[in-house]
Design a protein around this motif. Structure first.
Motif, PDB file in Angstrom:
ATOM      1  N   ARG A  71     -39.133 -72.037 -40.401  1.00 43.20           N
ATOM      2  CA  ARG A  71     -37.842 -72.715 -40.491  1.00 43.20           C
ATOM      3  C   ARG A  71     -36.737 -71.687 -40.323  1.00 43.20           C
ATOM      4  N   GLY A  72     -35.589 -72.132 -39.852  1.00 45.39           N
ATOM      5  CA  GLY A  72     -34.465 -71.219 -39.781  1.00 45.39           C
ATOM      6  C   GLY A  72     -33.429 -71.713 -38.797  1.00 45.39           C
ATOM      7  N   THR A  73     -32.367 -70.948 -38.661  1.00 45.62           N
ATOM      8  CA  THR A  73     -31.293 -71.303 -37.740  1.00 45.62           C
ATOM      9  C   THR A  73     -31.101 -70.162 -36.757  1.00 45.62           C
ATOM     10  N   ALA A  74     -31.398 -70.436 -35.494  1.00 40.46           N
ATOM     11  CA  ALA A  74     -31.296 -69.407 -34.456  1.00 40.46           C
ATOM     12  C   ALA A  74     -29.836 -69.220 -34.052  1.00 40.46           C
ATOM     13  N   PRO A  75     -29.458 -67.985 -33.638  1.00 41.83           N
ATOM     14  CA  PRO A  75     -28.059 -67.737 -33.256  1.00 41.83           C
ATOM     15  C   PRO A  75     -27.675 -68.408 -31.935  1.00 41.83           C
ATOM     16  N   SER A  76     -28.654 -68.793 -31.125  1.00 44.06           N
ATOM     17  CA  SER A  76     -28.337 -69.448 -29.850  1.00 44.06           C
ATOM     18  C   SER A  76     -29.520 -70.269 -29.384  1.00 44.06           C
ATOM     19  N   ALA A  77     -29.253 -71.166 -28.420  1.00 47.86           N
ATOM     20  CA  ALA A  77     -30.326 -71.978 -27.852  1.00 47.86           C
ATOM     21  C   ALA A  77     -31.342 -71.087 -27.137  1.00 47.86           C
ATOM     22  N   ASP A  78     -30.867 -69.972 -26.556  1.00 48.31           N
ATOM     23  CA  ASP A  78     -31.773 -69.054 -25.862  1.00 48.31           C
ATOM     24  C   ASP A  78     -32.840 -68.508 -26.802  1.00 48.31           C
ATOM     25  N   VAL A  79     -32.410 -68.141 -28.009  1.00 43.40           N
ATOM     26  CA  VAL A  79     -33.355 -67.592 -28.986  1.00 43.40           C
ATOM     27  C   VAL A  79     -34.379 -68.661 -29.377  1.00 43.40           C
ATOM     28  N   LYS A  80     -33.898 -69.871 -29.588  1.00 40.47           N
ATOM     29  CA  LYS A  80     -34.799 -70.965 -29.937  1.00 40.47           C
ATOM     30  C   LYS A  80     -35.820 -71.195 -28.816  1.00 40.47           C
ATOM     31  N   ASN A  81     -35.336 -71.192 -27.567  1.00 44.53           N
ATOM     32  CA  ASN A  81     -36.234 -71.400 -26.430  1.00 44.53           C
ATOM     33  C   ASN A  81     -37.256 -70.280 -26.312  1.00 44.53           C
ATOM     34  N   LYS A  82     -36.810 -69.067 -26.601  1.00 45.34           N
ATOM     35  CA  LYS A  82     -37.702 -67.905 -26.550  1.00 45.34           C
ATOM     36  C   LYS A  82     -38.848 -68.078 -27.556  1.00 45.34           C
ATOM     37  N   LEU A  83     -38.503 -68.529 -28.760  1.00 44.46           N
ATOM     38  CA  LEU A  83     -39.526 -68.743 -29.787  1.00 44.46           C
ATOM     39  C   LEU A  83     -40.564 -69.764 -29.322  1.00 44.46           C
ATOM     40  N   TRP A  84     -40.061 -70.834 -28.692  1.00 48.55           N
ATOM     41  CA  TRP A  84     -40.987 -71.880 -28.232  1.00 48.55           C
ATOM     42  C   TRP A  84     -41.851 -71.374 -27.082  1.00 48.55           C
ATOM     43  N   TYR A 131     -32.417 -83.891 -27.124  1.00 48.92           N
ATOM     44  CA  TYR A 131     -31.994 -83.859 -25.721  1.00 48.92           C
ATOM     45  C   TYR A 131     -30.614 -83.221 -25.558  1.00 48.92           C
ATOM     46  N   LEU A 132     -30.146 -82.566 -26.611  1.00 46.36           N
ATOM     47  CA  LEU A 132     -28.849 -81.889 -26.546  1.00 46.36           C
ATOM     48  C   LEU A 132     -29.059 -80.416 -26.882  1.00 46.36           C
ATOM     49  N   GLU A 133     -28.529 -79.555 -26.022  1.00 45.52           N
ATOM     50  CA  GLU A 133     -28.691 -78.124 -26.260  1.00 45.52           C
ATOM     51  C   GLU A 133     -27.327 -77.466 -26.423  1.00 45.52           C
ATOM     52  N   PRO A 134     -27.099 -76.800 -27.557  1.00 49.37           N
ATOM     53  CA  PRO A 134     -25.803 -76.148 -27.756  1.00 49.37           C
ATOM     54  C   PRO A 134     -25.559 -75.056 -26.717  1.00 49.37           C
TER      55      PRO A 134
END
Lengths: 140, 162
Positions: A34-47, A135-138
């Motif tokens: 769990r957590g809050t990523a600083p950007s959508a890029d970081v979240k995508n990288k994790l996935w 379906y929404l990406e910051p």
């Protein structure tokens, strides 16, 4: 193999990506992240890393719920449907009537987050309603 | 000065020396324990032990920063007489929120899988089981949508990837 070993690559990335309130714990055979990523890029990288370690996520031994910190009221978000338009609904739920559409890749305004699943948005045409948050990406 | 007087001066100063030493050693242990307890037991679950001026902290705290803060306040309780602090405090694993309310999960899963007509789902004891089939390009969106509901597990082991 211990989950923390199997997913070491994912845990290392998560620990070094500046994720706020990062929580990683194994509970009953499942690694929860769990957590809050600083950007959508970081979240995508994790996935991406997760998908590499467990192709198509079929093992079912990770539940990763990582939010993006730039998804705040008034920010711009991109519609990331595969190819269809995104429904904008009167209320938060698929049982709610459709009041508008947003095109794939359209950039719209996040008004508020009704809950983790449904966000209230406004299109550039002034249409207002609820969209499914996945379906929404910051845009950071 | 008579010999008697000299002796009494010696005796007196000897007494004083002993008194000073005993006074110093008395600050130790039980008094130190009280002093340290006074500052650290505001955190529940922390216990203090003192032996020969060495303070041992044990118990469970919720974060690394809390663990360090307690050690520092223990040292500061009587920095003159505490020789050292042994920090045996353990940081408890964070409690991760998991949704195991099947009724709530079921209704949210309906929304999450609306755009996946070839996918079937069941929810039991906080576990979402996904069957049917899905295109490879969309499996990540499906998994993200289901993981975002914080279930106990998402079981896609029999899902067919096209």
């Amino acid at each position: 193999m211990a989950l923390t070993t199997k997913y070491k690559g994912l845990i290392d990335i998560a620990n070094s990506s500046g994720i706020q309130d990062l929580q990683i714990a194994e509970q009953v055979g499942v690694l929860h992240i769990r957590g809050t990523a600083p950007s959508a890029d970081v979240k995508n990288k994790l996935w991406d890393v997760y998908n590499q370690l467990d192709p198509n996520f079929l093992s079912g031994d990770v539940v990763m719920n990582v939010d993006v910190s730039t998804a705040i009221s008034g920010s711009q978000v991109r519609v990331i449907t595969q190819n269809s338009n995104l429904n904008i609904r009167k209320g938060p739920g698929t049982d709610q009537p459709i009041v508008g559409k947003a095109a794939k890749d359209e950039i719209i305004t996040l008004i508020s987050r009704a809950n983790d699943q449904w966000w209230l948005v406004r299109t550039n045409d002034g249409e207002e309603g609820y969209c499914y948050a996945q379906y929404l990406e910051p845009i950071s | 000065m008579s010999l008697k007087n000299v002796i009494s001066v010696f005796v007196l100063s000897g007494c004083l020396a002993v008194a000073t030493v005993s006074c110093k050693s008395k600050v130790s242990d039980s008094d130190l324990k009280a002093k340290v307890e006074n500052v650290v037991t505001t955190t529940p679950g922390v216990s203090v032990d003192v032996k020969d001026g060495v303070v041992t902290l044990s118990g469970t705290v919720s974060s690394e920063s809390e663990r360090e803060a307690i050690e520092n306040s223990a040292k500061a309780a009587d920095s003159k007489h505490i020789k050292s602090v042994v920090n045996n405090l353990v940081v408890a694993a964070p409690q991760i929120e998991i949704n195991s309310n099947d009724a709530d999960l079921t209704s949210k899963v309906v929304d999450a899988t609306k755009d996946f007509p070839t996918v079937q789902t069941t929810v039991k004891d906080g576990v979402i089981t996904v069957t049917g089939s899905v295109e490879q390009s969309r499996v990540q969106v499906l998994k993200q949508s289901l993981d975002a509901l914080s279930p106990k597990r998402v079981d896609m082991s029999t899902l067919v990837i096209k």
